[in-house]
Design an enzyme around this catalytic site. Structure first.
Site, PDB file in Angstrom:
ATOM      1  CG  HIS A  78     -29.941  35.655 -48.310  1.00 55.50           C
ATOM      2  ND1 HIS A  78     -30.005  34.796 -47.241  1.00 55.50           N
ATOM      3  CD2 HIS A  78     -30.033  34.875 -49.419  1.00 55.50           C
ATOM      4  CE1 HIS A  78     -30.147  33.560 -47.689  1.00 55.50           C
ATOM      5  NE2 HIS A  78     -30.146  33.562 -49.003  1.00 55.50           N
ATOM      6  CG  ASP A  80     -32.186  36.227 -44.191  1.00 53.98           C
ATOM      7  OD1 ASP A  80     -31.544  36.540 -45.217  1.00 53.98           O
ATOM      8  OD2 ASP A  80     -33.396  35.908 -44.222  1.00 53.98           O
ATOM      9  CG  ASP A 108     -29.593  29.569 -48.714  1.00 50.49           C
ATOM     10  OD1 ASP A 108     -29.343  30.722 -49.096  1.00 50.49           O
ATOM     11  OD2 ASP A 108     -30.720  29.058 -48.774  1.00 50.49           O
ATOM     12  CD  GLU A 141     -33.605  35.124 -50.288  1.00 53.59           C
ATOM     13  OE1 GLU A 141     -33.873  34.842 -51.466  1.00 53.59           O
ATOM     14  OE2 GLU A 141     -33.575  34.256 -49.388  1.00 53.59           O
ATOM     15  CD  GLU A 142     -33.492  31.773 -46.938  1.00 50.44           C
ATOM     16  OE1 GLU A 142     -34.543  31.426 -47.498  1.00 50.44           O
ATOM     17  OE2 GLU A 142     -32.369  31.315 -47.245  1.00 50.44           O
ATOM     18  CG  ASP A 165     -29.435  32.970 -52.555  1.00 50.43           C
ATOM     19  OD1 ASP A 165     -29.148  31.933 -51.930  1.00 50.43           O
ATOM     20  OD2 ASP A 165     -30.449  33.647 -52.316  1.00 50.43           O
ATOM     21  CG  HIS A 354     -34.157  26.433 -47.283  1.00 56.86           C
ATOM     22  ND1 HIS A 354     -35.250  27.185 -47.669  1.00 56.86           N
ATOM     23  CD2 HIS A 354     -33.092  27.245 -47.439  1.00 56.86           C
ATOM     24  CE1 HIS A 354     -34.838  28.382 -48.056  1.00 56.86           C
ATOM     25  NE2 HIS A 354     -33.532  28.446 -47.925  1.00 56.86           N
TER      26      HIS A 354
END
Ligand SMILES: [Zn+2]
Length: 377
Positions: A78, A80, A108, A141-142, A165, A354
């Site tokens: 992804h 984003d 990520d 995705e997030e 991922d 994150h």
């Protein structure tokens, strides 16, 4: 068959420093478009932006014949990143990358993107034959897997693939739960709490009685449930008219997911139905609005599936042992599997994702690149 680690480090840094919070992946997409076009690949952006609200679509990259007759395979990352993600500055100390501390790093999922770029550059330069390969870069995705959900699976020719991922090294995620997102609204009647409580129905009281009866937390080895948000009422002297709850149920078993979700719904419904008016002077009854959003479906890959056999063979060729694990969260791979495309998740070395302490080691990213190359070669 070795990659150029310093080039990998440099591309990774460049990618991380192109800010791409969810719905603003356009600049990363533009970078990838021009890079892969220059490498001779066919690049195509879909029209999912209309549905996702992103400033670009999902990106599909197809490489010309690499000279090997193998089953086509795709890789997914992804584009984003989670917030805070504006003004990312990459710090490198020896092997270790971090952000400057005020943003995420963005490994990520840019570690996966950088690894893919490095692998394809190495294979082209060193004329290493490879089988048919497609790259699929998704948006959003997030924020609920929006890009992959808006993607037309007929744009992917491969029937097996890998999402790059996951944190850790030499890990393959073979299973992930399905999830239902739940919103509950209970409506009662507002009334002055001191002067006329007989005329009110407390939505908070009804919700509390239901929540106290719910099964929450880990429900069985495969299932979890949570009520994560509660909001309602306006003042301490007013009987609260409405309360809004947000929660979720996850399970690796579709049957259990349905059962636990239904348990939650029934528990709220019973409390609302069982309300009685002791004074007998309220003309209406409380009401319930229970809505379920099917967030993502379950993902489960067998050891003898083509995707797992292929990555296992690649690992054997490298003398590497892989850990096959089941994850607790949903990702783009859940959706690819629901499209009848086998998709396992591979680790890229990223860590503490994150968070602003996110970090990755160059040698771990290189491990991921070597495994990708072995899958293709
Ligand atoms: Zn990710």
């Amino acid at each position: 068959m070795t990659i150029d680690q310093e080039r990998l480090a440099s591309v990774f840094t460049t990618l991380c420093e192109i800010d791409s919070p969810s719905k603003q992946e356009g600049r990363v997409a533009a970078y990838l478009k021009s890079l892969f076009t220059e490498m001779g690949a066919e690049v195509f952006e879909d029209d999912s932006a209309r549905r996702t609200g992103s400033d670009c679509g999902n990106l599909f990259v197809r490489f010309p014949d690499g000279g090997l007759d193998r089953e086509p395979v795709f890789f997914n990352c992804h584009m984003d990143t989670v917030l805070p993600a504006i003004g990312v500055k990459v710090k490198r100390q020896g092997e270790v990358f971090t952000s400057a501390g005020d943003t995420v790093l963005g490994s990520d999922d840019k570690a996966g993107i950088a690894a893919l770029i490095e692998v394809m550059q190495t294979m082209q330069e060193k004329k290493i034959p490879y089988g048919p390969v497609e790259l699929v870069f998704t948006t959003c995705e997030e924020v609920g897997l929006l890009g992959v959900k808006a993607l037309d699976p007929s744009n992917i020719r491969a029937k097996i693939g890998y999402a790059l991922d996951s944190s850790g090294i030499n890990r393959v995620i073979v299973g992930a739960p399905a999830a239902n997102r739940i919103t509950v609204e209970i409506r009662g009647i507002a009334s002055h709490a001191g002067l006329s409580p007989e005329k009110g129905i407390s939505a908070i009281h009804l919700a509390a009685k239901a929540i106290a009866r719910l099964k929450l937390g880990r429900l069985d080895p495969e299932s979890t449930a949570n009520i994560g948000v509660i909001a309602g009422g306006t003042a301490s002297n007013i009987i609260p008219e409405t309360v809004l709850l947000q929660g979720e149920v996850r399970s690796h078993s579709v049957k259990q997911l349905q059962e636990y979700t239904e348990h939650m719904r029934l528990t709220f419904q019973e409390e609302v139905d069982n309300w009685s008016d002791p004074a007998g002077n309220i003309a209406v009854r409380p009401s319930l609005d229970f809505s379920i959003i099917d967030d993502y479906p379950v993902m489960k890959l067998d050891r003898d599936s083509a995707a797992i056999k292929r990555v296992q063979a690649a690992a054997v060729s490298l003398g590497t042992e892989l850990d096959y694990v089941v994850a607790g969260g949903g990702s783009d791979a859940n959706i690819f599997n629901s499209y009848d495309i086998q998709c396992a998740i591979l680790s890229t070395g990223m860590d503490k994702v994150h968070s602003t302490r996110e970090t990755i080691k160059l040698s771990d990213m290189a491990l991921a690149a070597n495994l990708i190359m072995a899958i293709l070669a």
